[in-house]
Design a protein around this motif. Structure first.
Motif, mmCIF file in Angstrom:
data_model
loop_
_atom_site.group_PDB
_atom_site.id
_atom_site.type_symbol
_atom_site.label_atom_id
_atom_site.label_comp_id
_atom_site.label_asym_id
_atom_site.label_seq_id
_atom_site.Cartn_x
_atom_site.Cartn_y
_atom_site.Cartn_z
ATOM 1 N N ASP A 190 3.282 11.482 -1.926
ATOM 2 C CA ASP A 190 4.017 11.993 -0.891
ATOM 3 C C ASP A 190 3.360 11.985 0.381
ATOM 4 O OD1 ASP A 190 5.618 12.934 -2.648
ATOM 5 O OD2 ASP A 190 4.973 14.769 -3.060
ATOM 6 N N GLU A 191 2.978 10.833 0.880
ATOM 7 C CA GLU A 191 2.491 10.601 1.944
ATOM 8 C C GLU A 191 3.006 9.068 2.619
ATOM 9 O OE1 GLU A 191 -2.323 11.579 1.852
ATOM 10 O OE2 GLU A 191 -1.689 9.962 0.380
ATOM 11 N N ARG A 192 2.887 9.111 4.086
ATOM 12 C CA ARG A 192 3.658 7.951 4.824
ATOM 13 C C ARG A 192 2.447 7.189 5.427
ATOM 14 N NH1 ARG A 192 8.300 10.606 7.922
ATOM 15 N NH2 ARG A 192 7.136 12.464 7.896
ATOM 16 N N LEU A 193 2.506 5.880 5.301
ATOM 17 C CA LEU A 193 1.512 5.104 6.074
ATOM 18 C C LEU A 193 2.266 4.797 7.574
ATOM 19 C CD1 LEU A 193 -1.072 3.596 5.941
ATOM 20 C CD2 LEU A 193 0.405 1.761 5.069
ATOM 21 N N LEU A 194 1.346 5.050 8.696
ATOM 22 C CA LEU A 194 1.598 5.254 9.852
ATOM 23 C C LEU A 194 0.772 4.086 10.612
ATOM 24 C CD1 LEU A 194 2.235 8.635 10.820
ATOM 25 C CD2 LEU A 194 4.005 6.965 10.108
ATOM 26 N N GLY A 195 -0.325 3.738 10.077
ATOM 27 C CA GLY A 195 -1.257 3.007 10.822
ATOM 28 C C GLY A 195 -2.217 2.205 9.864
ATOM 29 N N LEU B 69 0.796 -1.195 0.087
ATOM 30 C CA LEU B 69 0.008 0.074 -0.032
ATOM 31 C C LEU B 69 0.925 1.290 0.151
ATOM 32 C CD1 LEU B 69 -2.683 -0.996 2.639
ATOM 33 C CD2 LEU B 69 -2.915 -0.948 0.036
ATOM 34 N N GLN B 70 2.120 1.262 0.862
ATOM 35 C CA GLN B 70 2.721 2.466 0.901
ATOM 36 C C GLN B 70 3.481 2.633 -0.583
ATOM 37 O OE1 GLN B 70 3.764 4.707 3.355
ATOM 38 N NE2 GLN B 70 4.649 5.628 1.753
ATOM 39 N N ARG B 71 3.905 1.558 -1.231
ATOM 40 C CA ARG B 71 4.599 1.883 -2.476
ATOM 41 C C ARG B 71 3.584 1.891 -3.618
ATOM 42 N NH1 ARG B 71 6.053 -2.989 -2.966
ATOM 43 N NH2 ARG B 71 4.079 -3.698 -4.367
ATOM 44 N N ASP B 72 2.381 1.654 -3.672
ATOM 45 C CA ASP B 72 1.557 1.654 -4.953
ATOM 46 C C ASP B 72 0.695 2.910 -4.585
ATOM 47 O OD1 ASP B 72 2.724 -0.539 -5.933
ATOM 48 O OD2 ASP B 72 0.953 -1.959 -5.001
ATOM 49 N N ASP C 107 -5.580 -7.488 -9.212
ATOM 50 C CA ASP C 107 -4.991 -7.813 -7.936
ATOM 51 C C ASP C 107 -4.401 -6.618 -7.472
ATOM 52 O OD1 ASP C 107 -4.475 -8.836 -5.552
ATOM 53 O OD2 ASP C 107 -2.916 -10.197 -6.078
ATOM 54 N N PHE C 108 -4.999 -5.357 -7.199
ATOM 55 C CA PHE C 108 -4.437 -4.084 -6.880
ATOM 56 C C PHE C 108 -5.403 -3.344 -6.050
ATOM 57 C CE2 PHE C 108 -6.237 -2.944 -10.784
ATOM 58 C CZ PHE C 108 -6.848 -1.947 -10.620
ATOM 59 N N TYR C 109 -4.902 -2.422 -5.228
ATOM 60 C CA TYR C 109 -5.701 -1.508 -4.304
ATOM 61 C C TYR C 109 -5.770 -0.152 -4.861
ATOM 62 C CZ TYR C 109 -4.563 -5.590 -1.028
ATOM 63 O OH TYR C 109 -4.700 -6.776 -0.722
#
Length: 904
Positions: A17-22, A8-11, A62-64
């Motif tokens: 320009d966002e970071r996944l924290l939870g 999810l972080q990569r795609d 198969d992608f989000y």
């Protein structure tokens, strides 16, 4: 879950320009389970934006993909459902409530903890966490809180490492690493050689740093020397400052003493101001002038100026006594003395006022000059307006007494009621005595005029008067009794009975005059009582300061009357529910009025009984007058004493009216007819006519028309029933004649009076009259041509049995010879003779009062012609071509009927 997080972080989030924290795997609560992910992200650029993103797997591959995004600043509440038990459900309150079901409780708790930390770091917004364990809501380190957001990049970065194991390189870091690797092409193929090269370069940099430090040693020594000189200067300055401080210390002590003195002076001034305010308050509100004190102790209670001075003084005293003292005032000796003075003045003035008003009440109660002995000529009550006007000057003083001395106020009210009730009782008794004398005088005058009639008539009148005295109540009018007595006389009036009829007419005229005079007397009584009671009630409410809430109700027809189980009418007071909620003051007004005028209802009932004893028809007058006055009183004040009293008396009047109606019906049922004389118009039919004429005159535009209509229906039903009863018992006069004459009279009366409620009875009377007229005519006409009637009845019987009409003449009993024989028995002369005898017989049956002889004779003529035509029709059909005709023609019959009528 880590692999999904990296994907999810990569795609999704790195391109933005966002970071996944939870992250938490959820589905919507209560619906068909469709899994998705809720992600907590922050932007890499300043200012940092914190978001909650809903990510769902695409149906096509198969992608989000992003499905929905919320700003964390829009979040108002997080509800974990249960803090003590494991429950994967939780709610997020944005613009609406979103209900989620996590795949596990651990994921839910981790995501809620991440949301809490992000809110604490970046937003500082008050988000409510409901049903969340306190262990999850850990506070951030204080050091981090103290560092500004622009200078805490390293701290934030370290905490973000604590939030998540994965740390992505920034773009600049990636560029530096790529440049370094380009300088060393073998860095990828030989990592050891690349690391060794980096180590050597680091050693070279460390050596350069050491040489730079050693070169700067001279500058350091110079700097140290300068610092020593600066320290010496500092010691010198500190010495001077110490001496200055010692000098200022004495000044500070003096200033402190001056400040303390000023503060004490300010406190003293404040206290003096407050004390002055308290003294001025007590002087302004608890000081009574000498003039007021003198008015309360010695003021003149008889002159207008003295009363005005006493009113002003009593109001000032009440104001002083009711002043709201502040805490502590009641402990002051001066205040206590003033309160004792006020209490003494209050008691003194209350005693003086009570004694003075008591004397006024007693003097008025014993005053003999207002009795009715001087007013026997005109039926009037004395007016008490001068007394009321004089006493109303004391109304404000009575209000003061009510507020200060309740016992003396109530004692005065009892004294007033006691003495005024005696005065009013004496005046009302005299007033009603005059009214009774005038009523009795009308009856005596009527009796005196009968003395000029013949002896038989006088005897009849004496019998009527004896009925007045013995029974106590008349069941009908004088003229009605006369008619009942005359009922048994012969139909052929003699000279003496003609005189009696004249006497009856005189009695009827006198009845009308007496009743009119009685009506005026009764109206005068009510007209005198009404303003008296209203004026007294208004005076009591104003003088004793008792509130009266006057409510004007919609103009109803009259107080409702209902029949109770025993048939006695009971009155339903208007607005009964409102009267139950009356205040104690209104109850006191009513109680005082009841005591003052306790004799009015008794005297009214006695007067009503006398009027009913003189003539029961007086109840009609009294019902109309009393209803009108009750309606008027209730429009003024439905809860007044007058309205209540007149309403109670109205019940008695209504009861007498019902007794009058019942007496009329009982008279009808007790009527006996003579067996030797013809009946004619029955007495109770004539009495009903008289009653209806009188009632229509009395009840014109009256409020209680409904009661009269009910009485009409009862009476007319009784008249109908008893007419039929008498007709069935009649031996001298045929039943049809009795029914015909009386129902014709009833029909004529109802048509003339046009009583709308008896329209059905008027039509019924006409129908009965017509039916019995036809029946009497048919039965009478069978006699003149009796054999001819029997012959043709036999012919019709043969035809009815099936014999053809043209074959009837061949029957032995009904041949042409038999027909000619029967016809010859009725020549014109014989028919005229039979009709003459029939006319005489009809004349004997019918009475002269109704004048129906010509009507009956004309109906017989029409019926005879109809029979004649019927006989000729039968002859033409059953005896065709025989040439047989009657011995007389229709023209002959018309001449017979005309000549017979003219000859008689």
């Amino acid at each position: 879950m880590t692999a999904i997080k990296h994907a999810l972080q990569r795609d999704i989030f790195t391109p933005n320009d966002e970071r996944l924290l939870g992250i938490v795997n959820v589905c919507k609560a209560g619906k068909k389970k469709k899994n998705c992910f809720l992600c907590a992200t922050v932007t890499t650029e300043r200012p940092v934006q914190v978001k909650v993103v809903k990510v769902k797997k695409s149906d096509k591959g198969d992608f989000y993909k992003r499905q929905q995004t919320w700003e964390l600043r829009d979040l108002t509440e997080v509800d974990a459902k249960d803090a003590s038990k494991e429950n994967p459900e939780f709610d997020l309150h944005f613009e609406k409530v979103y209900r989620w079901l996590a795949s596990s409780t651990a994921e839910k708790n981790s995501f809620i903890s991440c949301i809490w930390k992000l809110n604490q770091r970046y937003l500082r917004k008050k988000v409510e966490f409901v049903n969340v364990s306190s262990q999850l809501l850990e506070e951030l380190p204080k050091a981090e809180e103290s560092v500004p957001s622009g200078e805490s990049q390293s701290v934030a970065g370290g905490d973000e490492d604590a939030l998540d194991e994965y740390q992505e390189l920034s773009t600049r870091e990636e560029q530096d690493i790529e440049g370094m690797m380009e300088m060393c092409e073998y860095a990828i193929s030989n990592a050891e050689a690349f690391a060794e090269k980096l180590f050597k370069e680091l050693q070279v940099l460390d050596g350069a740093n050491i040489q730079s430090i050693m070169a700067s040693e001279k500058q350091v020594n110079i700097l140290m020397q300068l610092l020593d000189e600066a320290l010496g200067e500092v010691d010198t300055i500190e010495g001077k400052l110490s001496s200055y401080e010692e000098m200022l210390q004495s000044v500070k002590e003096q200033m402190d003493q001056i400040s303390q003195s000023n503060r004490l002076i300010q406190i003293s001034n404040t206290n003096n101001g407050k004390l002055l305010d308290e003294i001025q308050f007590l002087v302004n509100y608890m000081d009574l002038s000498k003039g007021h004190i003198r008015a309360l102790q010695e003021g003149d209670l008889t002159s207008p100026k003295g009363i005005e001075a006493c009113i002003n003084a009593s109001e000032a005293l009440l104001q002083c006594m009711n002043v709201a003292l502040r805490p502590g005032h009641d402990k002051l000796m001066a205040v206590k003395q003033q309160q004792l003075l006020f209490a003494e003045l209050r008691d003194t003035f209350a005693r003086r006022l009570t004694n003075h008003l008591n004397n006024v009440f007693v003097h008025q109660g014993h005053d003999q000059s207002s009795t009715l002995s001087q007013h026997t000529a005109e039926l009037t009550l004395p007016k008490h307006s001068p007394l009321h006007r004089d006493l109303l000057r004391y109304a404000k003083l009575m209000e003061w007494l009510k507020n200060t001395h309740r016992e003396k106020y109530e004692g005065l009210s009892r004294t007033y009621v006691d003495y005024m009730s005696r005065l009013y009782e004496r005046e009302i008794k005299d007033f009603f005595e005059v009214a009774k004398i005038k009523m009795a005088g009308t009856s005596k005058e009527a009796k005196g005029k009968f003395a000029t009639l013949p002896r038989k008539e006088s005897a009849l009148k004496q019998e009527t008067e004896s009925l007045h005295g013995s029974s106590g109540k008349l069941t009908g009018s004088t003229s009605s009794l006369n008619k009942l007595t005359v009922q048994g006389s012969n139909s052929r009036r003699s000279q003496s009975s003609s005189l009696l009829d004249m006497g009856n007419m005189s009695a009827s005229d006198l009845d009308v005059a007496d009743r009119t005079k009685f009506d005026k007397i009764f109206e005068q009584v009510l007209s005198e009582l009404e303003p008296l009671c209203l004026a007294e009630q208004d005076f009591i409410s104003k003088f004793f300061k008792l509130q009266q809430h006057q409510t004007v109700i919609p103009p109803l027809a009259q107080p409702e009357m209902e029949e109770s189980d025993g048939g006695t009418p009971s009155r339903i007071p208007p607005q009964a529910e409102h009267r139950h909620s009356l205040s104690s003051e209104k109850d006191m007004v009513r109680l005082m009025m009841n005591k003052i005028f306790q004799s009015i209802e008794t005297e009214l009932n006695s007067l009503i009984a006398l009027g009913d004893k003189i003539d029961s028809f007086h109840s009609l007058y009294m019902l109309v007058k009393m209803s009108h006055h009750v309606w008027t009183a209730e429009n003024v004040d439905p809860a007044s004493y007058l309205s209540t009293t007149l309403g109670n008396v109205l019940v008695t009047v209504k009861r007498n009216f019902d007794k009058c109606i019942s007496g009329q019906i009982r008279q009808m049922e007790e009527v006996k007819i003579s067996k030797k004389s013809k009946v004619g118009i029955l007495s109770f039919v004539t009495v009903f006519e008289e009653f209806a004429e009188l009632a229509e005159t009395i009840f014109r535009n009256a409020e209680r028309r409904g009661d009269l209509d009910k009485a009409y229906v009862k009476l007319i039903r009784a008249v109908f029933m008893n007419v039929e009863k008498v007709a069935s018992e009649s031996q001298k006069t045929p039943r049809d004649v009795v029914m015909m004459e009386n129902f014709h009279h009833i029909f004529s009366t109802l048509s003339r009076l046009k009583i709308s409620c008896l329209d059905a009875e008027r039509r019924e009377a006409k129908h009965k009259y017509t039916d019995h007229l036809q029946s009497y005519v048919i039965n009478s006409l069978g006699q003149p041509l009796e054999k001819l009637n029997h012959f043709f009845e036999g012919v019709e019987a043969r035809v009815a049995q099936g014999v053809r009409e043209e074959e009837v003449s061949y029957q032995l009993a009904f041949n042409k010879q038999e027909l000619r024989k029967v016809i010859k028995e009725y020549p014109g002369k014989e028919v005229k003779k039979g009709l003459d005898n029939l006319y005489k017989k009809v004349d004997k049956h019918l009475c002269e009062e109704e004048s129906l002889l010509q009507v009956v004779w004309h109906s017989m003529q029409d019926e005879f012609i109809r029979q004649y035509k019927h006989f000729e029709d039968l002859i033409g059909r059953c005896y065709p071509g025989s040439g047989i005709t009657m011995e007389f023609t229709i023209q002959d019959m018309l001449e017979y009927f005309s000549s017979i009528a003219q000859s008689h």
